[in-house]
Motif scaffolding. Sequence first.
Motif, PDB file in Angstrom:
ATOM      1  N   GLY A 124       0.808  -1.222   0.000  1.00 20.45           N
ATOM      2  CA  GLY A 124       0.000   0.000   0.000  1.00 20.45           C
ATOM      3  C   GLY A 124       0.836   1.266   0.000  1.00 20.45           C
ATOM      4  O   GLY A 124       0.455   2.267  -0.615  1.00 20.45           O
ATOM      5  N   ASP A 125       1.983   1.236   0.696  1.00 20.92           N
ATOM      6  CA  ASP A 125       2.823   2.439   0.725  1.00 20.92           C
ATOM      7  C   ASP A 125       3.510   2.641  -0.624  1.00 20.92           C
ATOM      8  O   ASP A 125       3.584   3.769  -1.130  1.00 20.92           O
ATOM      9  N   ALA A 126       4.005   1.567  -1.207  1.00 22.59           N
ATOM     10  CA  ALA A 126       4.685   1.669  -2.505  1.00 22.59           C
ATOM     11  C   ALA A 126       3.723   2.241  -3.562  1.00 22.59           C
ATOM     12  O   ALA A 126       4.018   3.248  -4.213  1.00 22.59           O
ATOM     13  N   PHE A 147      10.016   5.002  -5.291  1.00 21.62           N
ATOM     14  CA  PHE A 147       9.195   5.096  -4.084  1.00 21.62           C
ATOM     15  C   PHE A 147       9.311   3.847  -3.218  1.00 21.62           C
ATOM     16  O   PHE A 147       9.127   2.730  -3.708  1.00 21.62           O
ATOM     17  N   ASP A 148       9.634   4.051  -1.941  1.00 21.96           N
ATOM     18  CA  ASP A 148       9.549   2.989  -0.925  1.00 21.96           C
ATOM     19  C   ASP A 148      10.531   1.844  -1.180  1.00 21.96           C
ATOM     20  O   ASP A 148      10.325   0.745  -0.683  1.00 21.96           O
ATOM     21  N   ALA A 149      11.567   2.086  -1.935  1.00 18.87           N
ATOM     22  CA  ALA A 149      12.584   1.057  -2.216  1.00 18.87           C
ATOM     23  C   ALA A 149      13.866   1.433  -1.480  1.00 18.87           C
ATOM     24  O   ALA A 149      14.356   2.548  -1.624  1.00 18.87           O
ATOM     25  N   ASP A 177      11.977   7.766   0.164  1.00 15.69           N
ATOM     26  CA  ASP A 177      11.913   6.522   0.955  1.00 15.69           C
ATOM     27  C   ASP A 177      12.001   6.826   2.443  1.00 15.69           C
ATOM     28  O   ASP A 177      12.310   7.956   2.854  1.00 15.69           O
ATOM     29  N   HIS A 178      11.760   5.771   3.249  1.00 17.83           N
ATOM     30  CA  HIS A 178      11.846   5.916   4.703  1.00 17.83           C
ATOM     31  C   HIS A 178      12.540   4.735   5.380  1.00 17.83           C
ATOM     32  O   HIS A 178      12.375   4.535   6.578  1.00 17.83           O
ATOM     33  N   HIS A 179      13.257   3.911   4.627  1.00 16.78           N
ATOM     34  CA  HIS A 179      14.009   2.809   5.240  1.00 16.78           C
ATOM     35  C   HIS A 179      15.344   3.320   5.786  1.00 16.78           C
ATOM     36  O   HIS A 179      16.087   3.984   5.062  1.00 16.78           O
ATOM     37  N   ALA A 239       5.847   6.487   6.747  1.00 20.31           N
ATOM     38  CA  ALA A 239       5.610   5.875   5.431  1.00 20.31           C
ATOM     39  C   ALA A 239       6.296   6.746   4.381  1.00 20.31           C
ATOM     40  O   ALA A 239       6.577   7.934   4.635  1.00 20.31           O
ATOM     41  N   THR A 240       6.543   6.189   3.221  1.00 17.19           N
ATOM     42  CA  THR A 240       7.091   6.995   2.125  1.00 17.19           C
ATOM     43  C   THR A 240       6.109   8.100   1.736  1.00 17.19           C
ATOM     44  O   THR A 240       6.504   9.166   1.278  1.00 17.19           O
ATOM     45  N   SER A 241       4.825   7.852   1.957  1.00 20.56           N
ATOM     46  CA  SER A 241       3.818   8.868   1.596  1.00 20.56           C
ATOM     47  C   SER A 241       3.985  10.155   2.400  1.00 20.56           C
ATOM     48  O   SER A 241       3.563  11.220   1.951  1.00 20.56           O
ATOM     49  N   THR A 269      -1.433   1.683   5.672  1.00 21.18           N
ATOM     50  CA  THR A 269      -0.732   0.416   5.487  1.00 21.18           C
ATOM     51  C   THR A 269       0.502   0.355   6.393  1.00 21.18           C
ATOM     52  O   THR A 269       0.681  -0.594   7.145  1.00 21.18           O
ATOM     53  N   ASP A 270       1.339   1.376   6.335  1.00 22.77           N
ATOM     54  CA  ASP A 270       2.617   1.293   7.048  1.00 22.77           C
ATOM     55  C   ASP A 270       2.514   1.587   8.549  1.00 22.77           C
ATOM     56  O   ASP A 270       3.444   1.289   9.287  1.00 22.77           O
ATOM     57  N   THR A 271       1.399   2.161   8.998  1.00 22.33           N
ATOM     58  CA  THR A 271       1.228   2.345  10.445  1.00 22.33           C
ATOM     59  C   THR A 271       0.304   1.270  11.020  1.00 22.33           C
ATOM     60  O   THR A 271      -0.075   1.358  12.193  1.00 22.33           O
TER      61      THR A 271
END
Length: 359
Positions: free
Chosen positions: A54-56, A114-116, A139-141, A159-161, A189-191
């Motif tokens: 969902g975040d991607a 995004f999100d990678a 990204d947020h990793h 989240a990346t969003s 999704t990410d929370t």
Amino acid sequence: MTDPSGGPAGGAGVTATPVDSGPAEADWAAAVAAVGQLPPDGRVLLICHVNPDGDALGSMLGFGLGLRRLGVRRLQATFPGPPEVPESFRELPGTDLLVPATRAYPDPDLVICFDAASGSRLGELVDRLETAGAALVLDHHASNTRFGGINLVDPHAAATSVVAEELLTRLGVPLDAAIAECLYVALTTDTGSFRFEATTPAVHRLAARLLATGIRPGDISRRIFDTRPFGAVRLFGEVLCRARLEPAAAAGRGLVWTYATLDDLARHDQRPYVLEALIDSVRCTAEADVSCVVKQTRPDEWAVSMRSKGAVDVSAVAVALGGGGHRFAAGFTGRGTVDEVVGRIRAELDGAVIGGDQG
Ligand code: AMP
Ligand code: MN
Ligand code: MN
């Protein structure tokens, strides 16, 4: 699907350069300039990670709709592998931007990822980092390898969003309901629907801004989290029935795990992505800190999802076995039999106990 780390917290065993703080002003300025300086008919390619969640998808499509509002016309969104969008995301606004990876611009003026966390998460599309005029990473990793020319990486973002919304604001794009729905799906999704640690006041303030556009959270959540085919319900039942609890694993913190085969999917006539939600039913086991779902992707290959309640850094286990992720939500690709894959996890777990004896 959901990711209990919410905000990646970095930590032991994380690959590459851990990034402690969010993007610098100069990074934001460079990102705004990269979009602002596109030629009039510039081609923009948006890419999110393989097996998009969902975040991607939400951060990519929400940002794409924002670019469209800015007047960017030659715009594609894609992800590596088969061009199949999980059922629950098919009604997301902006899916008309999606093209199969095989049809993605070979040499876009700008590529945005995004999100990678690393180039390897872009699969066969990784070459666009070289062929594109400029490469921007959102990204947020914590483990992000900063593989773009411009990197907006905020390991404290839930989240990346969150990063995507800030860049849209800086680009002067107002939120509308379509953009907001995409970003809301990504954020929930990410929370874990605002249940995980990363659910800060700022997360709720962002959610409030998104909801103020008029989107319907009840409908969205039901579609994204609470809907699956009856065949998947029965498949989950079977796979949960074979879960094993190993209280002594992870130096006594406990491991619960199960697996699903391609044959399980075929018998219940289900697509592989339905299994993404399974980890949420396994990780609630009270007697185990670590949970794990091993999903067959080919006869000899397994996609492994791991979660921790906080005593174990599962990203350290994932990195040791060739994957990555967040401290309390991580994964890797395993090869061999299920028992071999789980054996390797078991062997890494003792050393990944947080604050434990790392020897
Ligand atoms: P999942 O269990 O698929 O929801 O993934 C949880 C987290 O682990 C995601 O946020 C990803 O960052 C990471 N992850 C999962 N699989 C891999 C992989 N094969 N390689 C690197 N990171 C992964
Ligand atoms: Mn993701
Ligand atoms: Mn994410």
